[in-house]
Enzyme design. Structure first.
Site, PDB file in Angstrom:
ATOM      1  N   ASP A  43      30.883  65.156-110.696  1.00 36.87           N
ATOM      2  CA  ASP A  43      30.140  63.908-110.827  1.00 36.87           C
ATOM      3  C   ASP A  43      30.734  62.849-109.907  1.00 36.87           C
ATOM      4  O   ASP A  43      31.910  62.487-110.034  1.00 36.87           O
ATOM      5  CB  ASP A  43      30.239  63.423-112.284  1.00 36.87           C
ATOM      6  CG  ASP A  43      29.442  62.156-112.523  1.00 36.87           C
ATOM      7  OD1 ASP A  43      28.238  62.257-112.816  1.00 36.87           O
ATOM      8  OD2 ASP A  43      30.017  61.046-112.399  1.00 36.87           O
ATOM      9  N   TYR A  48      31.316  55.002-106.039  1.00 39.76           N
ATOM     10  CA  TYR A  48      32.717  55.433-106.140  1.00 39.76           C
ATOM     11  C   TYR A  48      33.406  55.536-104.768  1.00 39.76           C
ATOM     12  O   TYR A  48      34.625  55.680-104.705  1.00 39.76           O
ATOM     13  CB  TYR A  48      32.842  56.803-106.837  1.00 39.76           C
ATOM     14  CG  TYR A  48      32.330  56.873-108.263  1.00 39.76           C
ATOM     15  CD1 TYR A  48      31.966  55.737-108.967  1.00 39.76           C
ATOM     16  CD2 TYR A  48      32.207  58.106-108.909  1.00 39.76           C
ATOM     17  CE1 TYR A  48      31.482  55.817-110.271  1.00 39.76           C
ATOM     18  CE2 TYR A  48      31.735  58.189-110.216  1.00 39.76           C
ATOM     19  CZ  TYR A  48      31.365  57.039-110.884  1.00 39.76           C
ATOM     20  OH  TYR A  48      30.885  57.130-112.167  1.00 39.76           O
ATOM     21  N   LYS A  73      24.891  59.111-107.944  1.00 40.79           N
ATOM     22  CA  LYS A  73      24.160  58.029-108.608  1.00 40.79           C
ATOM     23  C   LYS A  73      23.821  56.948-107.589  1.00 40.79           C
ATOM     24  O   LYS A  73      24.638  56.648-106.714  1.00 40.79           O
ATOM     25  CB  LYS A  73      25.005  57.417-109.733  1.00 40.79           C
ATOM     26  CG  LYS A  73      25.702  58.444-110.613  1.00 40.79           C
ATOM     27  CD  LYS A  73      26.455  57.820-111.766  1.00 40.79           C
ATOM     28  CE  LYS A  73      27.362  58.812-112.449  1.00 40.79           C
ATOM     29  NZ  LYS A  73      28.620  59.065-111.717  1.00 40.79           N
ATOM     30  N   HIS A 104      22.113  54.636-111.488  1.00 42.31           N
ATOM     31  CA  HIS A 104      23.439  54.402-112.077  1.00 42.31           C
ATOM     32  C   HIS A 104      23.390  53.431-113.258  1.00 42.31           C
ATOM     33  O   HIS A 104      24.101  53.601-114.238  1.00 42.31           O
ATOM     34  CB  HIS A 104      24.386  53.865-110.995  1.00 42.31           C
ATOM     35  CG  HIS A 104      25.835  54.106-111.282  1.00 42.31           C
ATOM     36  ND1 HIS A 104      26.774  54.243-110.312  1.00 42.31           N
ATOM     37  CD2 HIS A 104      26.520  54.217-112.442  1.00 42.31           C
ATOM     38  CE1 HIS A 104      27.974  54.445-110.854  1.00 42.31           C
ATOM     39  NE2 HIS A 104      27.840  54.422-112.153  1.00 42.31           N
TER      40      HIS A 104
HETATM   41  P1  NAD Z   1      37.441  59.824-119.302  1.00 43.48           P
HETATM   42  O1  NAD Z   1      37.010  59.581-120.694  1.00 43.48           O
HETATM   43  O2  NAD Z   1      37.105  61.097-118.636  1.00 43.48           O
HETATM   44  O3  NAD Z   1      39.008  59.550-119.276  1.00 43.48           O
HETATM   45  C1  NAD Z   1      39.774  59.796-118.134  1.00 43.48           C
HETATM   46  C2  NAD Z   1      41.228  59.453-118.418  1.00 43.48           C
HETATM   47  O4  NAD Z   1      41.670  60.121-119.596  1.00 43.48           O
HETATM   48  C3  NAD Z   1      42.151  59.929-117.314  1.00 43.48           C
HETATM   49  O5  NAD Z   1      42.245  58.964-116.315  1.00 43.48           O
HETATM   50  C4  NAD Z   1      43.462  60.143-118.053  1.00 43.48           C
HETATM   51  O6  NAD Z   1      44.100  58.899-118.204  1.00 43.48           O
HETATM   52  C5  NAD Z   1      42.980  60.587-119.427  1.00 43.48           C
HETATM   53  N1  NAD Z   1      42.962  62.064-119.609  1.00 43.48           N
HETATM   54  C6  NAD Z   1      42.129  62.977-119.028  1.00 43.48           C
HETATM   55  N2  NAD Z   1      42.376  64.207-119.500  1.00 43.48           N
HETATM   56  C7  NAD Z   1      43.365  64.090-120.407  1.00 43.48           C
HETATM   57  C8  NAD Z   1      44.049  65.020-121.241  1.00 43.48           C
HETATM   58  N3  NAD Z   1      43.735  66.304-121.261  1.00 43.48           N
HETATM   59  N4  NAD Z   1      45.026  64.535-122.060  1.00 43.48           N
HETATM   60  C9  NAD Z   1      45.352  63.220-122.081  1.00 43.48           C
HETATM   61  N5  NAD Z   1      44.726  62.296-121.313  1.00 43.48           N
HETATM   62  C10 NAD Z   1      43.744  62.723-120.482  1.00 43.48           C
HETATM   63  O7  NAD Z   1      36.908  58.539-118.466  1.00 43.48           O
HETATM   64  P2  NAD Z   1      36.067  58.326-117.163  1.00 43.48           P
HETATM   65  O8  NAD Z   1      36.726  58.889-115.973  1.00 43.48           O
HETATM   66  O9  NAD Z   1      35.737  56.873-117.120  1.00 43.48           O
HETATM   67  O10 NAD Z   1      34.690  59.103-117.454  1.00 43.48           O
HETATM   68  C11 NAD Z   1      34.445  60.410-116.995  1.00 43.48           C
HETATM   69  C12 NAD Z   1      33.518  60.403-115.803  1.00 43.48           C
HETATM   70  O11 NAD Z   1      32.262  59.838-116.162  1.00 43.48           O
HETATM   71  C13 NAD Z   1      33.967  59.487-114.652  1.00 43.48           C
HETATM   72  O12 NAD Z   1      35.066  60.031-113.939  1.00 43.48           O
HETATM   73  C14 NAD Z   1      32.689  59.357-113.884  1.00 43.48           C
HETATM   74  O13 NAD Z   1      32.452  60.507-113.106  1.00 43.48           O
HETATM   75  C15 NAD Z   1      31.689  59.194-115.020  1.00 43.48           C
HETATM   76  N6  NAD Z   1      31.413  57.774-115.371  1.00 43.48           N
HETATM   77  C16 NAD Z   1      30.132  57.307-115.245  1.00 43.48           C
HETATM   78  C17 NAD Z   1      29.829  56.004-115.568  1.00 43.48           C
HETATM   79  C18 NAD Z   1      28.410  55.516-115.439  1.00 43.48           C
HETATM   80  O14 NAD Z   1      28.186  54.297-115.466  1.00 43.48           O
HETATM   81  N7  NAD Z   1      27.449  56.393-115.284  1.00 43.48           N
HETATM   82  C19 NAD Z   1      30.828  55.125-116.024  1.00 43.48           C
HETATM   83  C20 NAD Z   1      32.126  55.624-116.158  1.00 43.48           C
HETATM   84  C21 NAD Z   1      32.397  56.946-115.846  1.00 43.48           C
END
Ligand code: NAD
Length: 272
Positions: A43, A48, A73, A104
């Site tokens: 994704d 980004y 997006k 997005h």
């Molecule tokens: P996430 O919930 O995936 O959390 C990521 C964070 O969690 C990492 O940076 C790390 O600190 C921690 N983490 C990951 N794996 C772990 C593990 N196994 N144990 C402990 N900690 C761990 O948050 P995110 O990155 O914001 O969301 C996932 C994806 O969704 C994004 O990378 C992006 O691709 C997408 N996204 C989209 C939107 C949107 O507006 N459409 C907004 C935010 C994110």
């Protein structure tokens, strides 16, 4: 890997790799690592600034392109700029098509923006189209005027904000619910919730794995992000166990019914 099916028949991996806030300088390396480990869905987003590096990892991979599912997006509003933006994404990633392109966040011209996605879909540049951060009202008005029904709505979803009302609406409309921030962006205490800790011990899994399994068992696609090699591997290793109905019910009860980040404000509970 488990797969879900979109309303146009396209199969999508239930779990993918997120790249939000992943600096472009380390994106190719991390995405390549993820694909090597077995991730098949990535994704990214125009916003980004790492579409090019995601594309490099895809193009350098030994995994055939048709086994990978790449999402991007839009960050544009209106028909012309969105059509142009889609072409720029493809050029930047050096890809012939994207598997999924979503709006997005709601724009001032959702219908024009979505029309561009529909036309790119019909032209074969996108295998599926949809939205992100759309509440049910906004999605319903889009559906009312759409030629091609949206296939996905990607919204903030984790154990404290389970989006139960929107989930029901999406199921009824055969639109796949995709979670962003499945792990609470690493800032929310979801990973140390005492009930999740208890369940994790029982299955000898980590709390992150229990949460990702809970969401995928609810038919919610997840895209956890990490740049920590151990976490990248751990987050993928969730398909060798199944939570019981009792455990699902316990986690369902952890829902607090509100966002952690309150963005975008149109996603507030009252809009459902
Ligand atoms: P996430 O919930 O995936 O959390 C990521 C964070 O969690 C990492 O940076 C790390 O600190 C921690 N983490 C990951 N794996 C772990 C593990 N196994 N144990 C402990 N900690 C761990 O948050 P995110 O990155 O914001 O969301 C996932 C994806 O969704 C994004 O990378 C992006 O691709 C997408 N996204 C989209 C939107 C949107 O507006 N459409 C907004 C935010 C994110």
């Amino acid at each position: 890997m488990e797969y879900f099916e979109l309303n146009n028949g396209v199969k999508v991996p239930a779990l993918g790799f997120g790249t939000y806030q992943m600096p472009s300088s380390i994106t190719e390396e991390n995405v390549s690592k993820a694909i090597e480990l077995g991730y098949r869905s990535i994704d990214t987003a125009q916003n980004y600034g790492n579409e090019a590096e995601v594309g490099q990892a895809v193009n350098n991979s030994d995994v055939p392109r048709d086994q990978l599912f790449i999402t991007s997006k839009t960050q544009t509003s209106g028909y012309r700029s969105t059509l142009r933006g889609i072409d720029e994404s493809l050029q930047s990633a050096k890809l012939d098509y994207l598997d999924l392109m979503i709006i997005h966040w709601p724009t001032i011209d959702n219908s024009g923006t979505y029309k561009a996605l529909e036309d790119a879909y019909k032209a074969g540049k996108l295998r599926a189209i949809g939205v992100s951060n759309f509440n049910s009202n906004k999605l319903q008005s889009l559906i009312n005027h759409a030629e091609v029904k949206p296939m996905v709505d990607q919204v903030e979803t984790h154990i404290y904000w389970q989006q139960k009302k929107l989930h029901k609406f999406l199921n009824e409309n055969n639109i796949l619910h995709e979670s962003w921030a499945p792990l609470g962006e690493g800032m929310s205490p979801v990973l140390s919730d005492p009930e999740i800790v208890k369940i994790a011990k029982k299955y000898q899994k980590s709390t992150a794995q229990v949460i990702l399994r809970f969401l995928t068992q609810q038919h919610i696609m997840v895209i956890p992000k990490s740049t920590n090699p151990a976490h990248i591997a751990e987050n993928l290793d969730v398909f060798d166990f199944k939570l019981t109905d009792d455990d699902l019910a316990t986690i369902s009860n952890l829902d607090q019914g509100h966002s952690d980040v309150n963005w975008p404000s149109s996603m507030g509970q009252e809009a459902y």
